[in-house]
Enzyme design. Structure first.
Site, PDB file in Angstrom:
ATOM      1  CG  ASP A   1       3.878 -11.747  -1.754  1.00  0.00           C
ATOM      2  OD1 ASP A   1       2.699 -11.454  -2.076  1.00  0.00           O
ATOM      3  OD2 ASP A   1       4.776 -10.915  -1.764  1.00  0.00           O
TER       4      ASP A   1
ATOM      5  CG  ASP B   1       0.016  -9.657   1.621  1.00  0.00           C
ATOM      6  OD1 ASP B   1       1.138  -9.807   2.134  1.00  0.00           O
ATOM      7  OD2 ASP B   1      -0.172  -9.063   0.548  1.00  0.00           O
TER       8      ASP B   1
ATOM      9  CG  ASP C   1      -4.513  -0.844  -4.086  1.00  0.00           C
ATOM     10  OD1 ASP C   1      -5.148  -1.896  -3.885  1.00  0.00           O
ATOM     11  OD2 ASP C   1      -3.313  -0.832  -4.415  1.00  0.00           O
TER      12      ASP C   1
HETATM   13  P1  ATP Z   1       1.994  -7.789  -5.682  1.00  0.00           P
HETATM   14  O1  ATP Z   1       1.588  -8.953  -6.509  1.00  0.00           O
HETATM   15  O2  ATP Z   1       2.839  -6.837  -6.430  1.00  0.00           O
HETATM   16  O3  ATP Z   1       2.526  -8.132  -4.341  1.00  0.00           O
HETATM   17  P2  ATP Z   1      -0.205  -6.797  -4.168  1.00  0.00           P
HETATM   18  O4  ATP Z   1      -1.590  -6.414  -4.617  1.00  0.00           O
HETATM   19  O5  ATP Z   1      -0.080  -7.952  -3.253  1.00  0.00           O
HETATM   20  O6  ATP Z   1       0.634  -6.989  -5.484  1.00  0.00           O
HETATM   21  P3  ATP Z   1       1.153  -5.335  -2.129  1.00  0.00           P
HETATM   22  O7  ATP Z   1       1.971  -4.103  -2.242  1.00  0.00           O
HETATM   23  O8  ATP Z   1       1.805  -6.601  -1.727  1.00  0.00           O
HETATM   24  O9  ATP Z   1       0.433  -5.519  -3.532  1.00  0.00           O
HETATM   25  O10 ATP Z   1      -0.028  -4.982  -1.126  1.00  0.00           O
HETATM   26  C1  ATP Z   1      -0.926  -5.954  -0.630  1.00  0.00           C
HETATM   27  C2  ATP Z   1      -2.343  -5.396  -0.593  1.00  0.00           C
HETATM   28  O11 ATP Z   1      -2.388  -4.260   0.281  1.00  0.00           O
HETATM   29  C3  ATP Z   1      -2.875  -4.892  -1.919  1.00  0.00           C
HETATM   30  O12 ATP Z   1      -3.437  -5.922  -2.675  1.00  0.00           O
HETATM   31  C4  ATP Z   1      -3.898  -3.868  -1.489  1.00  0.00           C
HETATM   32  O13 ATP Z   1      -5.100  -4.495  -1.111  1.00  0.00           O
HETATM   33  C5  ATP Z   1      -3.274  -3.275  -0.224  1.00  0.00           C
HETATM   34  N1  ATP Z   1      -2.488  -2.072  -0.512  1.00  0.00           N
HETATM   35  C6  ATP Z   1      -1.154  -2.004  -0.759  1.00  0.00           C
HETATM   36  N2  ATP Z   1      -0.745  -0.745  -0.980  1.00  0.00           N
HETATM   37  C7  ATP Z   1      -1.824   0.030  -0.883  1.00  0.00           C
HETATM   38  C8  ATP Z   1      -2.070   1.434  -1.021  1.00  0.00           C
HETATM   39  N3  ATP Z   1      -1.091   2.300  -1.298  1.00  0.00           N
HETATM   40  N4  ATP Z   1      -3.337   1.887  -0.821  1.00  0.00           N
HETATM   41  C9  ATP Z   1      -4.335   1.022  -0.529  1.00  0.00           C
HETATM   42  N5  ATP Z   1      -4.177  -0.291  -0.413  1.00  0.00           N
HETATM   43  C10 ATP Z   1      -2.948  -0.813  -0.574  1.00  0.00           C
HETATM   44 MG    MG Z   2       1.712  -8.722  -2.288  1.00  0.00          MG
END
Ligand code: ATP
Ligand code: MG
Length: 404
Positions: free
Chosen positions: A30, A32, A110
């Site tokens: 997805d 963001d 993160d």
């Molecule tokens: P996925 O492919 O699993 O969706 P993702 O990196 O997009 O991985 P998400 O949980 O969708 O993970 O979160 C989107 C973004 O928000 C992350 O890439 C990160 O930049 C930020 N983020 C999410 N959770 C945290 C956290 N606990 N602390 C700091 N930043 C976070």
């Molecule tokens: Mg994500």
């Protein structure tokens, strides 16, 4: 979407896992979007949108079946994403000073590879934290000091494991050292949040390698104390069973088959349930009752760590209890069992136990053949078992049974 924000004079970027996976040549799950537009401003631009979140508000914009999450740049003022932490004692919600600049938005994320901003207007990538270098070196590096960032939000340890398993990245040294040191902080995370995180860990197609990493880095016992204790003590069956169950989950996800959290949690807790039910069995309880009591006990001990919703708990118990019911093959029982809504899960679970080293070949084979057999043949199979509840008898040792 990004164009509409741009046309309205706002700055906006793709960010997070979508950009990361795209740059790695993978299929993003997805996208963001991060923008300098405020939630209300985003909502005003897109009719098909909804502001969500109490503390930090996001806008969900719906495109057909897809939902895109749009977040306003925010600073690090709100730290852990734990619900309730942004609420002051008088109930006031901390929202002032939450929004920030693009650069602040980058450093509150993160890992460096998660803080890359893709500008579709000119195909450029903004990188404030060295994420591109780490992406190329396949390194997972915490933004800022790992020690502090893991204290702020211990769930980041689980996120680290998840990305390492999925992307096959290695940990930067201080991140790895801090994971080893701070594992017990997972005990402080609200159980509801851990439930969500567990699903992401084990239902994304990389469960087996995630489990390996969780055990190598000593985090598994902080999620599943009971099963973790057995594994730590060297119980080969426990480790093998969980591994096989997770491998099975990965295979199903790869094949687009459904997986239910209930089966997953039933498997993750089974080594503990099995051990406990054997004690109860030895103390004189029946097979079915000992599984039922053991299952309830183990679930109750697990809940303070990870809150498993009630609807899944019932199904977990059903799966465990089915392990006893599947041994009762007298009379018409098998015919009834096979049309029970939990049959398939119970049977799959039985196969896993066998594969992990329990001596259940005969029972597994029997149920496999029984499902494939026609009606007449099924009757024959039941008859051939004779009256004993468990043991298969030679043909001819013919009792009339099954007046149940
Ligand atoms: P996925 O492919 O699993 O969706 P993702 O990196 O997009 O991985 P998400 O949980 O969708 O993970 O979160 C989107 C973004 O928000 C992350 O890439 C990160 O930049 C930020 N983020 C999410 N959770 C945290 C956290 N606990 N602390 C700091 N930043 C976070
Ligand atoms: Mg994500």
């Amino acid at each position: 979407m990004l164009y509409r924000l741009k046309k309205a004079g706002y700055e906006s970027y793709l960010v997070g896992g979508g950009v990361r996976d795209l740059l790695l040549g993978g299929q993003p799950k997805d996208f963001d979007i991060a923008t300098d537009a405020l939630p209300e401003q985003v909502k005003a631009l897109f009719g098909n949108s909804l502001i969500i979140g109490r503390r930090f508000r996001l806008v969900h914009v719906r495109f057909g079946r897809e939902i895109i999450e749009v977040a306003t740049f925010r600073s690090h003022h709100e730290q852990a994403e734990n619900e309730g932490q942004g609420v002051m004692e008088d109930g006031r919600i901390l929202r002032d000073n939450v929004y920030g600049t693009l650069e602040e938005d980058a450093v509150r994320r993160d890992f460096t590879i998660n803080a890359l901003y893709y500008n579709i207007a000119d195909f450029s990538v903004l990188d404030y934290t060295g994420g591109m270098t780490d992406l190329k070196a396949r390194t997972l590096r915490m933004i800022g000091e790992a020690e502090v960032r893991l204290q702020e939000d211990p769930v980041r340890m689980l996120r680290a494991i998840r990305f390492a398993a999925k992307l096959q990245f290695k940990f930067e040294a201080s991140l790895q050292a801090q994971i080893e040191l701070q594992g017990q902080r997972l005990d402080l995370v609200p159980p509801a949040r851990l439930f969500d995180e567990i699903l992401k860990l084990f239902m994304s197609g990389y469960a087996e390698s995630t489990f390996q990493l969780l055990t190598t880095h000593h985090l598994f016992p902080h999620l599943f104390a009971q099963t973790g204790e057995l594994i730590t003590a060297g119980d080969d069956y426990a480790r093998q069973f969980v591994r096989l169950a997770l491998r099975n989950t990965d295979t199903r996800i790869l094949a687009d088959k459904p997986v239910t959290p209930a089966f997953l949690f039933a498997a993750l807790l089974w080594p503990a349930v099995r051990q406990r039910s054997e004690l109860l069995l030895a103390s004189g309880l029946g097979h079915l009752q000992s599984l039922l009591d053991a299952g309830r006990d183990v679930i109750n001990q697990q809940l303070p760590q990870i809150s498993i919703p009630k609807r899944f708990r019932q199904m977990m118990i059903d799966i465990w209890v089915f392990q006893a019911r599947l041994t009762q093959r007298q009379g018409k029982r098998p015919i009834r069992l096979i049309s029970h809504p939990r049959f398939r899960a119970g049977y799959d679970f039985l196969l896993l136990r066998n594969e992990a080293g329990e001596e259940l070949h005969e029972l597994c084979d029997w149920w496999t053949r029984f499902q494939e057999a026609g009606e007449g043949e099924q009757h024959q199979m039941c008859k051939a078992l004779g009256g004993g509840p468990k043991r298969r008898r030679k043909k001819g040792a013919d009792h009339t049974d099954g007046q149940d």
